[in-house]
Design an enzyme around this catalytic site. Structure first.
Site, PDB file in Angstrom:
ATOM      1  N   LYS A 143       0.851  -1.189   0.000  1.00  0.00           N
ATOM      2  CA  LYS A 143       0.000   0.000   0.000  1.00  0.00           C
ATOM      3  C   LYS A 143       0.886   1.239   0.000  1.00  0.00           C
ATOM      4  CE  LYS A 143      -4.019   0.316   2.345  1.00  0.00           C
ATOM      5  NZ  LYS A 143      -4.849   0.268   3.559  1.00  0.00           N
TER       6      LYS A 143
HETATM    7  C1  E4P Z   1      -8.296   0.862   3.924  1.00  0.00           C
HETATM    8  O1  E4P Z   1      -7.416   0.089   3.633  1.00  0.00           O
HETATM    9  C2  E4P Z   1      -8.023   2.137   4.647  1.00  0.00           C
HETATM   10  O2  E4P Z   1      -6.689   2.218   5.099  1.00  0.00           O
HETATM   11  C3  E4P Z   1      -8.963   2.336   5.791  1.00  0.00           C
HETATM   12  O3  E4P Z   1     -10.243   1.839   5.460  1.00  0.00           O
HETATM   13  C4  E4P Z   1      -9.040   3.777   6.175  1.00  0.00           C
HETATM   14  O4  E4P Z   1     -10.075   3.955   7.082  1.00  0.00           O
HETATM   15  P1  E4P Z   1     -10.204   5.346   7.905  1.00  0.00           P
HETATM   16  O5  E4P Z   1     -10.646   6.399   6.926  1.00  0.00           O
HETATM   17  O6  E4P Z   1     -11.265   5.048   8.939  1.00  0.00           O
HETATM   18  O7  E4P Z   1      -8.858   5.649   8.493  1.00  0.00           O
END
Ligand code: E4P
Length: 249
Positions: free
Chosen positions: A91
């Protein structure tokens, strides 16, 4: 459409994988920071061990923790070497400098999940740079249009600037529009790239994101009990079991 589980918690991962209904796991630095402090790669290895025991071969996204392209490349190579998991996706957050790293990683054969995306423009640039997955943050996209966003002066200043420059309009704060329009563009130009809808804030966001066209919705485990439960199901199952019990007497 597929479900991923969005957590770094080992127990939640195990309880989810035992039920076999997800096709992947996404983590991020904040999710990891919720777990007991320890060695990052050791924790990722424990997740991979749970995958091997319960659902071999499913997707795992592990996020880098730098904005510098060279550091991102170094971390990605370290993750691949240390984890040795063939369904690992790296990522990398969207950004001007990060695009260079995304492009190099994709060329190097890495599966890249470009994350922290909030707009169609970001998603298209990520796909163009070679990302295999583009993570659109459903909840934060919606948050960006909320009055609360204007209570945060720095955030609001950049939002106002983007709107004034014509870089963003009202539709850009409607996650269903962003996901559905991105899906149309990907189907036409990047058919191999999958949209992951993340940043889920309530159980109905999951079906809304799926119906909007997300290939994958990554769900915090706390929503799974809400997703599976329905009062009319409880009613009919109770009735079936009671009727059968009476018949067997
Ligand atoms: C998905 O991989 C994201 O990192 C995650 O859903 C982010 O969520 P948030 O907006 O609650 O931090």
């Amino acid at each position: 459409m597929k479900l991923f589980v969005d957590t770094a918690n080992l127990n939640d991962i195990e309880q989810t994988l035992k039920r076999g209904f997800v096709s992947g796991i996404t983590t991020n630095p904040s999710l990891l920071a919720k777990e007991p402090k320890g060695n990052f790669l050791l924790h990722a290895k424990k997740i991979i061990e749970l995958i091997r025991v319960h659902q071999p071969g499913i997707h795992l996204s592990v996020e880098v923790f730098s904005r510098n392209a060279d550091e991102i490349l170094q971390q990605a190579r370290e993750f691949r070497g240390a984890l040795g998991y063939d369904k690992l996706s790296i990522k990398v957050q969207i950004g001007w400098d990060e695009l260079e790293a995304i492009s190099k990683l994709a060329t190097d054969g890495f599966s890249v999940n470009c994350t922290c995306c909030m707009s169609i423009n970001q998603a298209v640039m990520a796909a163009g740079a070679g990302a295999k997955y583009v993570s659109l943050f459903w909840g934060r996209i919606r948050d960006g249009g909320s009055p609360d966003a204007e209570k945060q002066p720095v955030l609001f200043a950049t939002k106002s600037e983007a709107v004034k420059e014509g870089a963003l309009t009202g539709s850009d704060f409607d996650p269903a529009w962003v996901v559905s329009e991105t899906r149309k563009l990907f189907d036409a130009s990047y058919p191999g790239v999958q949209i992951i809808a993340g940043s889920i804030r309530k159980a109905t966001d999951i079906r809304d994101a799926a119906l909007a066209g997300a290939h994958i919705v990554t769900v915090p485990p706390k929503f799974f009990p809400q997703m599976i439960k329905h009062f009319k199901t409880d009613e009919v199952v109770t009735q079936f079991l009671k009727d059968f019990e009476n018949w067997m007497k």
